[in-house]
Design a protein around this motif. Sequence first.
Motif, PDB file in Angstrom:
ATOM      1  N   PRO A 191       0.676  -1.162   0.067  1.00  0.00           N
ATOM      2  CA  PRO A 191       0.064   0.154   0.081  1.00  0.00           C
ATOM      3  C   PRO A 191       0.810   1.242  -0.047  1.00  0.00           C
ATOM      4  O   PRO A 191       0.547   2.405  -0.534  1.00  0.00           O
ATOM      5  N   SER A 192       2.023   1.060   0.603  1.00  0.00           N
ATOM      6  CA  SER A 192       2.825   2.454   0.673  1.00  0.00           C
ATOM      7  C   SER A 192       2.386   3.535   1.347  1.00  0.00           C
ATOM      8  O   SER A 192       2.491   4.626   0.849  1.00  0.00           O
ATOM      9  N   GLU A 193       1.536   3.176   2.519  1.00  0.00           N
ATOM     10  CA  GLU A 193       1.066   4.368   3.150  1.00  0.00           C
ATOM     11  C   GLU A 193       1.795   4.367   4.470  1.00  0.00           C
ATOM     12  O   GLU A 193       2.232   3.353   5.149  1.00  0.00           O
ATOM     13  N   LEU A 194       1.451   5.467   5.341  1.00  0.00           N
ATOM     14  CA  LEU A 194       2.136   5.619   6.529  1.00  0.00           C
ATOM     15  C   LEU A 194       0.874   6.212   7.558  1.00  0.00           C
ATOM     16  O   LEU A 194       0.306   7.060   7.112  1.00  0.00           O
ATOM     17  N   THR A 195       0.740   5.422   8.783  1.00  0.00           N
ATOM     18  CA  THR A 195      -0.364   5.693   9.600  1.00  0.00           C
ATOM     19  C   THR A 195       0.244   6.253  10.983  1.00  0.00           C
ATOM     20  O   THR A 195       1.236   5.315  11.338  1.00  0.00           O
ATOM     21  N   ILE A 196      -0.005   7.258  11.711  1.00  0.00           N
ATOM     22  CA  ILE A 196       0.297   7.526  12.854  1.00  0.00           C
ATOM     23  C   ILE A 196      -0.701   7.584  13.849  1.00  0.00           C
ATOM     24  O   ILE A 196      -1.522   8.188  13.432  1.00  0.00           O
ATOM     25  N   ALA A 197      -0.714   6.854  14.893  1.00  0.00           N
ATOM     26  CA  ALA A 197      -1.827   6.731  15.782  1.00  0.00           C
ATOM     27  C   ALA A 197      -1.757   7.247  17.229  1.00  0.00           C
ATOM     28  O   ALA A 197      -0.539   6.823  17.647  1.00  0.00           O
ATOM     29  N   GLY A 198      -2.605   7.596  17.822  1.00  0.00           N
ATOM     30  CA  GLY A 198      -2.710   8.069  19.033  1.00  0.00           C
ATOM     31  C   GLY A 198      -4.030   7.506  19.790  1.00  0.00           C
ATOM     32  O   GLY A 198      -4.818   6.943  19.226  1.00  0.00           O
ATOM     33  N   ASP A 199      -4.376   7.919  21.199  1.00  0.00           N
ATOM     34  CA  ASP A 199      -5.488   7.261  21.748  1.00  0.00           C
ATOM     35  C   ASP A 199      -6.724   8.199  21.403  1.00  0.00           C
ATOM     36  O   ASP A 199      -7.887   7.733  21.633  1.00  0.00           O
ATOM     37  N   LEU A 200      -6.738   9.317  20.684  1.00  0.00           N
ATOM     38  CA  LEU A 200      -7.862   9.933  20.144  1.00  0.00           C
ATOM     39  C   LEU A 200      -8.204   9.786  18.581  1.00  0.00           C
ATOM     40  O   LEU A 200      -9.160  10.469  18.192  1.00  0.00           O
ATOM     41  N   GLY A 201      -7.123   8.971  17.935  1.00  0.00           N
ATOM     42  CA  GLY A 201      -7.382   8.823  16.503  1.00  0.00           C
ATOM     43  C   GLY A 201      -5.974   8.828  15.703  1.00  0.00           C
ATOM     44  O   GLY A 201      -5.030   8.461  16.439  1.00  0.00           O
ATOM     45  N   ARG A 202      -6.209   8.850  14.430  1.00  0.00           N
ATOM     46  CA  ARG A 202      -4.997   8.720  13.544  1.00  0.00           C
ATOM     47  C   ARG A 202      -4.964   9.419  12.401  1.00  0.00           C
ATOM     48  O   ARG A 202      -5.780  10.329  12.169  1.00  0.00           O
ATOM     49  N   VAL A 203      -3.681   9.846  11.810  1.00  0.00           N
ATOM     50  CA  VAL A 203      -3.519  10.252  10.607  1.00  0.00           C
ATOM     51  C   VAL A 203      -2.721   9.391   9.502  1.00  0.00           C
ATOM     52  O   VAL A 203      -1.865   8.783   9.823  1.00  0.00           O
ATOM     53  N   ARG A 204      -3.381   9.345   8.269  1.00  0.00           N
ATOM     54  CA  ARG A 204      -2.661   8.364   7.070  1.00  0.00           C
ATOM     55  C   ARG A 204      -2.096   9.597   6.210  1.00  0.00           C
ATOM     56  O   ARG A 204      -2.756  10.371   5.545  1.00  0.00           O
ATOM     57  N   MET A 205      -0.709   9.076   5.884  1.00  0.00           N
ATOM     58  CA  MET A 205      -0.186   9.853   4.783  1.00  0.00           C
ATOM     59  C   MET A 205      -0.426   8.844   3.655  1.00  0.00           C
ATOM     60  O   MET A 205       0.020   7.597   3.613  1.00  0.00           O
ATOM     61  N   ASN A 206      -1.380   9.381   2.696  1.00  0.00           N
ATOM     62  CA  ASN A 206      -1.792   8.407   1.746  1.00  0.00           C
ATOM     63  C   ASN A 206      -0.828   8.242   0.559  1.00  0.00           C
ATOM     64  O   ASN A 206       0.265   8.735   0.397  1.00  0.00           O
ATOM     65  N   THR A 207      -0.911   7.001  -0.139  1.00  0.00           N
ATOM     66  CA  THR A 207      -0.033   6.550  -1.190  1.00  0.00           C
ATOM     67  C   THR A 207       0.249   7.666  -2.188  1.00  0.00           C
ATOM     68  O   THR A 207      -0.263   8.470  -2.551  1.00  0.00           O
ATOM     69  N   LYS A 208       1.569   7.853  -2.315  1.00  0.00           N
ATOM     70  CA  LYS A 208       2.586   6.941  -1.673  1.00  0.00           C
ATOM     71  C   LYS A 208       3.098   7.955  -0.491  1.00  0.00           C
ATOM     72  O   LYS A 208       3.377   9.097  -0.676  1.00  0.00           O
ATOM     73  N   PHE A 209       3.252   7.380   0.651  1.00  0.00           N
ATOM     74  CA  PHE A 209       3.527   8.460   1.809  1.00  0.00           C
ATOM     75  C   PHE A 209       4.757   9.201   1.663  1.00  0.00           C
ATOM     76  O   PHE A 209       4.895  10.213   2.196  1.00  0.00           O
ATOM     77  N   HIS A 210       5.814   8.714   1.163  1.00  0.00           N
ATOM     78  CA  HIS A 210       7.187   9.489   1.113  1.00  0.00           C
ATOM     79  C   HIS A 210       6.812  10.648   0.334  1.00  0.00           C
ATOM     80  O   HIS A 210       7.855  11.548   0.161  1.00  0.00           O
ATOM     81  N   HIS A 211       5.786  10.740  -0.554  1.00  0.00           N
ATOM     82  CA  HIS A 211       5.611  12.056  -1.076  1.00  0.00           C
ATOM     83  C   HIS A 211       4.155  12.149  -1.362  1.00  0.00           C
ATOM     84  O   HIS A 211       3.695  12.558  -2.295  1.00  0.00           O
ATOM     85  N   ALA A 212       3.502  12.054  -0.059  1.00  0.00           N
ATOM     86  CA  ALA A 212       2.188  11.983  -0.199  1.00  0.00           C
ATOM     87  C   ALA A 212       1.424  13.433  -0.315  1.00  0.00           C
ATOM     88  O   ALA A 212       2.070  14.505   0.114  1.00  0.00           O
ATOM     89  N   GLN A 213       0.518  13.487  -1.420  1.00  0.00           N
ATOM     90  CA  GLN A 213      -0.272  14.731  -1.738  1.00  0.00           C
ATOM     91  C   GLN A 213      -1.577  14.955  -0.859  1.00  0.00           C
ATOM     92  O   GLN A 213      -2.343  16.091  -1.050  1.00  0.00           O
ATOM     93  N   THR A 214      -1.778  13.781  -0.140  1.00  0.00           N
ATOM     94  CA  THR A 214      -2.947  14.221   0.939  1.00  0.00           C
ATOM     95  C   THR A 214      -2.548  13.418   2.140  1.00  0.00           C
ATOM     96  O   THR A 214      -2.093  12.288   2.231  1.00  0.00           O
ATOM     97  N   VAL A 215      -3.077  14.063   3.184  1.00  0.00           N
ATOM     98  CA  VAL A 215      -3.267  13.158   4.479  1.00  0.00           C
ATOM     99  C   VAL A 215      -4.662  12.970   4.962  1.00  0.00           C
ATOM    100  O   VAL A 215      -5.412  14.224   4.686  1.00  0.00           O
ATOM    101  N   THR A 216      -4.917  11.982   5.677  1.00  0.00           N
ATOM    102  CA  THR A 216      -6.420  11.772   6.288  1.00  0.00           C
ATOM    103  C   THR A 216      -6.484  11.723   7.603  1.00  0.00           C
ATOM    104  O   THR A 216      -5.580  10.950   8.210  1.00  0.00           O
ATOM    105  N   VAL A 217      -7.375  12.460   8.341  1.00  0.00           N
ATOM    106  CA  VAL A 217      -7.216  12.544   9.848  1.00  0.00           C
ATOM    107  C   VAL A 217      -8.558  11.615  10.088  1.00  0.00           C
ATOM    108  O   VAL A 217      -9.728  12.051   9.601  1.00  0.00           O
ATOM    109  N   THR A 218      -8.575  10.671  10.848  1.00  0.00           N
ATOM    110  CA  THR A 218      -9.728   9.919  11.348  1.00  0.00           C
ATOM    111  C   THR A 218      -9.866   9.913  12.983  1.00  0.00           C
ATOM    112  O   THR A 218      -8.765   9.497  13.603  1.00  0.00           O
ATOM    113  N   ARG A 219     -10.765  10.816  13.590  1.00  0.00           N
ATOM    114  CA  ARG A 219     -11.140  10.936  14.956  1.00  0.00           C
ATOM    115  C   ARG A 219     -11.667   9.620  15.610  1.00  0.00           C
ATOM    116  O   ARG A 219     -12.448   9.073  14.732  1.00  0.00           O
TER     117      ARG A 219
END
Length: 331
Positions: free
Chosen positions: A234-262
């Motif tokens: 998938p070549s994505e990166l997600t960083i997560a905490g106790d209140l939600g997560r942020v995904r650096m969308n494909t391809k994460f190393h030059h992502a043009q969008t990031v998605t926040v899910t609470r």
Amino acid sequence: MTASVRWGILGTGRIAKAFANALKDTPDAVLAGVGSRTLESAQAFTQEFGGTAYGSYEELAQAADIDLIYVGTPHPMHFENVRMALEAGKGVLCEKAFTVNRAEAEQLVALARAKNLFLMEAMWSRYLPGLAEVRRIVESGEIGKAVQVIADLGFAAQAGPEHRLFNPALGGGALLDIGIYPLSIAVALLGPVESVVAQADIGATGVDEQTSFVLKHRGGGMSSCSCSLRAHLPSELTIAGDLGRVRMNTKFHHAQTVTVTRLDGVARTVATPYLGNGYVHEAIEAQRCWQAGLIESPGMTHDDTLALMGVMDEIRRQIGLKYAADALFNQ
């Protein structure tokens, strides 16, 4: 000092061409020269991108009208190429992976510091708007305390055993070529590595064709990273905490969008476009540092590079992957 920064590109391969294209979109950048092992290769490059052609790397390093040199040769050549450029008094932006091992990197950093010259690893993803936005979201507390990173990067390489991706003499293998991406951003987000556990599939040529590693970070977080030359991940990166997560969308190393899910189910996607082909941002940072008289970038310090090379040394030790350069430093 001239108003423009005069770049020299050492090497004429695919990554060198990508960087040359980036310079077209970089303010105050001039491609002044290109060095190759043959004059014919350098001339073909300059016909496409401009600059003076040099039939050897040494000639490029010694050229009087060059301020910064971008090193885009295969990993095992970085040590000698960067050392030569520094000895010639040039600032250097060196493609990742910075060297084959930490011992080589330590010598280059020591030389740059001794000569008070700029030296930076070309980890372009460290300077992209996508990572900056992820950091902003994490620091805002929107996803709570960030404690977990999951990242992968992989593709099914259609290349023979002699290709640099699979050739041990050219520093082949997934870890050095693409594993550095999830490793570097995981460290950028969660901090220094305290320990690592790794597994790999070693191919017929003796290099890792896919590698996975779990990192425990000094601040208490953990990350799980994978890289592959066998599979389209998938070549994505997600960083997560106790209140939600942020995904650096494909391809994460030059992502043009990031998605926040609470945690409450609310989600949004943020556009994070970059300039040109993405390499522009690292070129801008290198120029800024060089013009300011700095010898390293705050976004990718010498210590950052040394630490990452040390982690990769340990991963290679665990998976049994050695290169010729390791023997030179008794590793």
